[in-house]
Scaffold this active site. Structure first.
Site, PDB file in Angstrom:
ATOM      1  N   ASN A   7      34.609  34.898  48.348  1.00  0.00           N
ATOM      2  CA  ASN A   7      35.446  36.086  48.150  1.00  0.00           C
ATOM      3  C   ASN A   7      35.266  36.947  49.399  1.00  0.00           C
ATOM      4  OD1 ASN A   7      36.699  38.406  47.352  1.00  0.00           O
ATOM      5  ND2 ASN A   7      35.444  38.749  45.528  1.00  0.00           N
ATOM      6  N   ARG A  90      38.932  33.262  46.700  1.00  0.00           N
ATOM      7  CA  ARG A  90      39.624  34.290  45.935  1.00  0.00           C
ATOM      8  C   ARG A  90      40.632  34.956  46.873  1.00  0.00           C
ATOM      9  NH1 ARG A  90      37.102  39.587  42.937  1.00  0.00           N
ATOM     10  NH2 ARG A  90      39.048  40.207  41.995  1.00  0.00           N
ATOM     11  N   HIS A 179      43.012  41.452  39.028  1.00  0.00           N
ATOM     12  CA  HIS A 179      41.917  41.018  38.138  1.00  0.00           C
ATOM     13  C   HIS A 179      42.368  39.838  37.262  1.00  0.00           C
ATOM     14  CE1 HIS A 179      40.183  45.382  38.191  1.00  0.00           C
ATOM     15  NE2 HIS A 179      39.570  44.647  39.101  1.00  0.00           N
ATOM     16  N   ARG A 239      39.487  55.300  42.827  1.00  0.00           N
ATOM     17  CA  ARG A 239      40.963  55.276  42.824  1.00  0.00           C
ATOM     18  C   ARG A 239      41.512  56.144  41.700  1.00  0.00           C
ATOM     19  NH1 ARG A 239      41.490  48.887  42.722  1.00  0.00           N
ATOM     20  NH2 ARG A 239      39.437  48.705  43.616  1.00  0.00           N
ATOM     21  N   GLU A 383      34.521  35.360  37.169  1.00  0.00           N
ATOM     22  CA  GLU A 383      35.654  34.985  38.014  1.00  0.00           C
ATOM     23  C   GLU A 383      35.327  33.788  38.905  1.00  0.00           C
ATOM     24  OE1 GLU A 383      35.567  39.314  38.621  1.00  0.00           O
ATOM     25  OE2 GLU A 383      37.605  39.072  39.351  1.00  0.00           O
TER      26      GLU A 383
END
Ligand code: AMP
Length: 396
Positions: A7, A90, A179, A239, A383
């Site tokens: 990733n 990813r 996600h 965020r 993940e």
């Protein structure tokens, strides 16, 4: 089959070496602050943790050091990089083009490059990771697994924004959602817990530093909270999530900001950090609230209210909820947040059991009361395992 899962971010690289058949994690780690002081934190299996202060300056140096750590000296767990059967990457944004994972070739890299305007921070780093792996391990296949792919089943009615239609047809302006591998993994685990019944209605709350909620019907994403970019939806660590769009020109004028500055403000200085003025880490906010800090308490309540808003909205879309799932850093670890999110949802059949909720078990657990119509689960996300398994399916 050994899969190296990568990733790649703009200044960090997370990785795992996984046996895709047995799900065993042979090694994992992260290189942070690439280009600054470049530190490698490496873990062998589940117990031996090592830190290398390596002053890594580039992504290539980082990957070379990881591969060397896997194959040399007393950290060695494979004799040679040839034992790595495949690499799973990813990738943040697959646009509308990638609805599933794919084997990486020149054409795939070109397509991911074309999608850079939709993910300017993430896709370039993901592509860099692929190019370096192809150079360092030219005989090993690479697979791209997209964070957006799971949400490609969303119908038009949920993915369109209420703006002129040509912005979708000409500029690809639509909700993509992110996600995806996490929502897929968690909803799939919930389906298994509910004995693979047909047409299950599941809501997944992925609450971490980045957060999103997803409505899943019959194993497919129906709607999700993040939008064109990962800035949409819930209030997150730094965020803002959804805000009145009129705020943007207002703030730009008041604070004399340009586009870059306002995007930075909404991505890095807002959310939990911005409202609390303390930290982006919810643990700090919970502890400040316990000490009586009012703004910390408001931050927690705002965050939970927004999760609740989407649970109720998605329950309406799904026509009921068979399972409500919590995952990621906050969702897996904070009983307080789970309790607050579920508070007052008893009217729609969501009843949390306080004792089960506060149990410190870190595995999958059911935390609903026996009388609850909706099962409430805590399901640790994985993940990397989804990436390893997709890679195995494509090249195994
Ligand atoms: P993630 O992005 O999934 O790694 O989640 C990271 C976030 O989880 C951190 O920023 C923390 O805010 C949050 N977190 C982890 N443990 C806890 C906890 N016990 N209580 C509240 N928040 C937590």
């Amino acid at each position: 089959m050994l899969v190296f899962v990568l990733n790649a971010g703009s200044s960090s690289l997370k990785y795992q070496l996984i046996d895709a058949k047995t799900s065993e994690v042979k090694a994992s780690g992260i290189v942070e602050r690439i280009g600054i002081d470049g530190v490698l934190k490496h873990e062998i299996g589940n117990n031996r943790k090592l830190t290398f202060e390596a002053h890594i300056q580039t992504h290539k140096e980082a990957i070379e050091l990881i591969l060397q750590t896997l194959t040399h000296d007393d950290t060695k767990i494979i004799d040679s990089i040839d034992e790595i059967d495949a690499i799973g990457h990813r990738v943040a944004h697959g646009g509308e083009y990638f609805k599933n994972s794919v084997v990486v070739d020149d054409e795939v890299i070109k397509k991911i490059e074309e999608l850079i305007p939709l993910a300017p921070l993430h896709n370039p780093a993901n592509i860099l990771g692929m190019k370096i792996c192809r150079e360092l391990m030219p005989n090993t296949p690479n697979v791209a697994v997209f964070d957006t792919a799971f949400h490609q089943t969303m119908p038009e009615v949920h993915f369109l924004f209420p703006v002129p239609h040509e912005d979708y047809t000409e500029h690809h302006l639509r909700k993509y959602g992110f996600h995806g591998t996490s929502h897929y993994y968690v909803s799939n685990e919930a389906i298994k817990l509910l004995e693979n019944k047909k047409d299950l209605r599941i809501i997944v709350c992925h609450l971490g530093n980045g957060s999103s909620v997803c409505a899943v019907r019959d194993g497919k994403s129906l709607n999700t909270t993040m939008g064109l970019t990962p800035l949409g939806g819930l209030m997150m660590g730094t965020r803002s999530g959804d805000i009145d769009p009129g705020i943007i020109p207002y703030l730009m004028e008041k604070k004399n900001m340009d586009t870059h500055q306002i995007i930075d403000y909404l991505n890095k200085k807002s959310g939990i950090l911005g409202v609390s003025g303390i930290s982006s880490d919810l643990r700090d906010i919970i502890s400040a609230a316990k000490d009586g800090d009012q703004r910390a308490q408001v931050t927690i309540d705002m965050m939970c209210n927004r999760v609740k808003k989407y649970i109720c909205s998605y329950a309406g879309l799904l026509g009921g909820v068979d399972a409500l799932c919590f995952t990621a850093g906050i969702g897996e670890n904070s009983d307080l947040i789970r309790e607050k999110v579920c508070h007052n949802l008893e009217f729609m059949g969501i009843e949390i059991d306080k004792d089960k909720n506060s149990s410190k078990e870190s595995k999958v657990k059911e935390i609903s009361k026996d009388s609850s119509k909706t099962k409430i689960f805590v399901i640790p996300t994985n993940e990397e395992l989804v990436i390893a398994q997709d890679t195995y399916k494509l090249v195994g």
